[in-house]
Design an enzyme around this catalytic site. Structure first.
Site, PDB file in Angstrom:
ATOM      1  N   SER A  69       0.824  -1.206   0.000  1.00  0.00           N
ATOM      2  CA  SER A  69       0.000   0.000   0.000  1.00  0.00           C
ATOM      3  C   SER A  69       0.862   1.261   0.000  1.00  0.00           C
ATOM      4  CB  SER A  69      -0.911   0.014   1.232  1.00  0.00           C
ATOM      5  OG  SER A  69      -1.686  -1.157   1.285  1.00  0.00           O
TER       6      SER A  69
HETATM    7  N1  SAH Z   1      -1.230  -4.493   3.830  1.00  0.00           N
HETATM    8  C1  SAH Z   1      -0.580  -4.949   2.622  1.00  0.00           C
HETATM    9  C2  SAH Z   1      -1.485  -4.760   1.439  1.00  0.00           C
HETATM   10  C3  SAH Z   1      -1.270  -5.799   0.426  1.00  0.00           C
HETATM   11  S1  SAH Z   1      -2.407  -5.787  -0.935  1.00  0.00           S
HETATM   12  C4  SAH Z   1       0.752  -4.257   2.432  1.00  0.00           C
HETATM   13  O1  SAH Z   1       0.948  -3.163   2.954  1.00  0.00           O
HETATM   14  O2  SAH Z   1       1.620  -4.808   1.741  1.00  0.00           O
HETATM   15  C5  SAH Z   1      -3.783  -6.654  -0.268  1.00  0.00           C
HETATM   16  C6  SAH Z   1      -3.546  -8.077   0.166  1.00  0.00           C
HETATM   17  O3  SAH Z   1      -4.813  -8.612   0.536  1.00  0.00           O
HETATM   18  C7  SAH Z   1      -2.972  -8.997  -0.899  1.00  0.00           C
HETATM   19  O4  SAH Z   1      -1.803  -9.595  -0.418  1.00  0.00           O
HETATM   20  C8  SAH Z   1      -4.081 -10.025  -1.114  1.00  0.00           C
HETATM   21  O5  SAH Z   1      -3.600 -11.329  -1.393  1.00  0.00           O
HETATM   22  C9  SAH Z   1      -4.815  -9.984   0.207  1.00  0.00           C
HETATM   23  N2  SAH Z   1      -6.183 -10.492   0.173  1.00  0.00           N
HETATM   24  C10 SAH Z   1      -7.132 -10.312  -0.772  1.00  0.00           C
HETATM   25  N3  SAH Z   1      -8.274 -10.953  -0.426  1.00  0.00           N
HETATM   26  C11 SAH Z   1      -8.034 -11.559   0.766  1.00  0.00           C
HETATM   27  C12 SAH Z   1      -8.801 -12.381   1.640  1.00  0.00           C
HETATM   28  N4  SAH Z   1     -10.055 -12.744   1.356  1.00  0.00           N
HETATM   29  N5  SAH Z   1      -8.217 -12.818   2.769  1.00  0.00           N
HETATM   30  C13 SAH Z   1      -6.936 -12.496   3.093  1.00  0.00           C
HETATM   31  N6  SAH Z   1      -6.162 -11.725   2.306  1.00  0.00           N
HETATM   32  C14 SAH Z   1      -6.704 -11.265   1.158  1.00  0.00           C
END
Ligand code: SAH
Length: 220
Positions: A69
């Site tokens: 993010s």
């Molecule tokens: N907080 C993270 C954001 C990563 S992007 C950072 O700062 O790097 C969002 C993430 O949510 C991805 O890794 C994706 O695989 C995950 N995601 C999407 N749907 C999900 C679900 N149902 N359960 C758990 N994770 C999920």
């Protein structure tokens, strides 16, 4: 504090300070949060090829179609989550790179985080180990179900865009607890905040945001 085991490395403190200045200019006020983000080695949460861009205020790819993010969004969501009450136990949905998790771990006593893609979770786990962040518990699962065994939580933060608010997450909010979640389709979402007040849920709408989607099921 999050100590960088490799020292300040390839990114100067000035580059990091510039990012923090930008967050302040955009309205981030929580001084504890700003101190944590000033010092958090974001370059360790991206691929080495992208490390030189780690202190730009942008989202960056982390592989498998996912992104780390944007720092401003991490700051904004964390600030909102921590406002108005102690948050001793926080659940994050979407560990991804682990950057948001690491920032939370320096501000909250206990952090739980759920990720649906196993290789991302493994990498994040290694980063937390290296950075000696030992108040984080991780789970490979579809986060739409939350993590009921450790609930209820004083705060829940969802870092992927949900079509709707999963009712199971509301059930896992403690009284006085707060859920911060981007809600909307793939074209963009609205950041929503839901507070559990007595027997009721109070919803407010905040900024327009753009996250990768919350998907069901798990991979790997
Ligand atoms: N907080 C993270 C954001 C990563 S992007 C950072 O700062 O790097 C969002 C993430 O949510 C991805 O890794 C994706 O695989 C995950 N995601 C999407 N749907 C999900 C679900 N149902 N359960 C758990 N994770 C999920």
């Amino acid at each position: 504090m999050i100590a960088d085991p490799r020292g300040i490395g390839m990114t100067s403190q000035r580059t990091r300070d510039r990012l923090i200045q930008r967050l302040q200019e955009r309205g981030i006020k929580n001084i504890h949060l700003l101190a944590v983000m000033r010092q958090c080695p974001r370059h360790l949460f991206v691929d080495e090829a992208l490390a030189s861009r780690a202190y730009e205020d942008t989202a960056l790819p982390i592989g498998l179609g996912q992104t780390i993010s944007q720092p401003y969004i991490v700051a904004r969501m964390t600030e909102i989550l921590l406002q108005d009450g102690p948050r001793n136990k926080v659940l994050e949905i979407g560990t991804g790179s682990g950057y948001q998790t690491a920032v939370l771990s320096a501000l909250v006593p206990r952090v739980f985080s759920v990720e649906r893609i196993a290789p991302l979770l493994k990498q994040a786990r290694e980063r937390f180990y290296e950075l000696k962040l030992n108040n984080i518990r991780l789970k490979h699962s579809d986060g739409s179900w939350g993590w009921p065994e450790n609930g209820p939580y004083d705060g829940i933060i969802v870092t992927c865009g949900a079509e709707q608010i999963p009712p199971t997450l509301l059930e896992q909010l403690a009284p006085g607890g707060r859920l911060v979640i981007p809600v909307g389709g793939s074209k963009g979402q609205i950041l929503k905040v839901i507070d559990r007040v007595g027997g009721k849920f109070e919803e407010t709408e905040w900024d327009a945001v753009s996250f990768v989607p919350l998907l069901s099921g798990q991979i790997g």
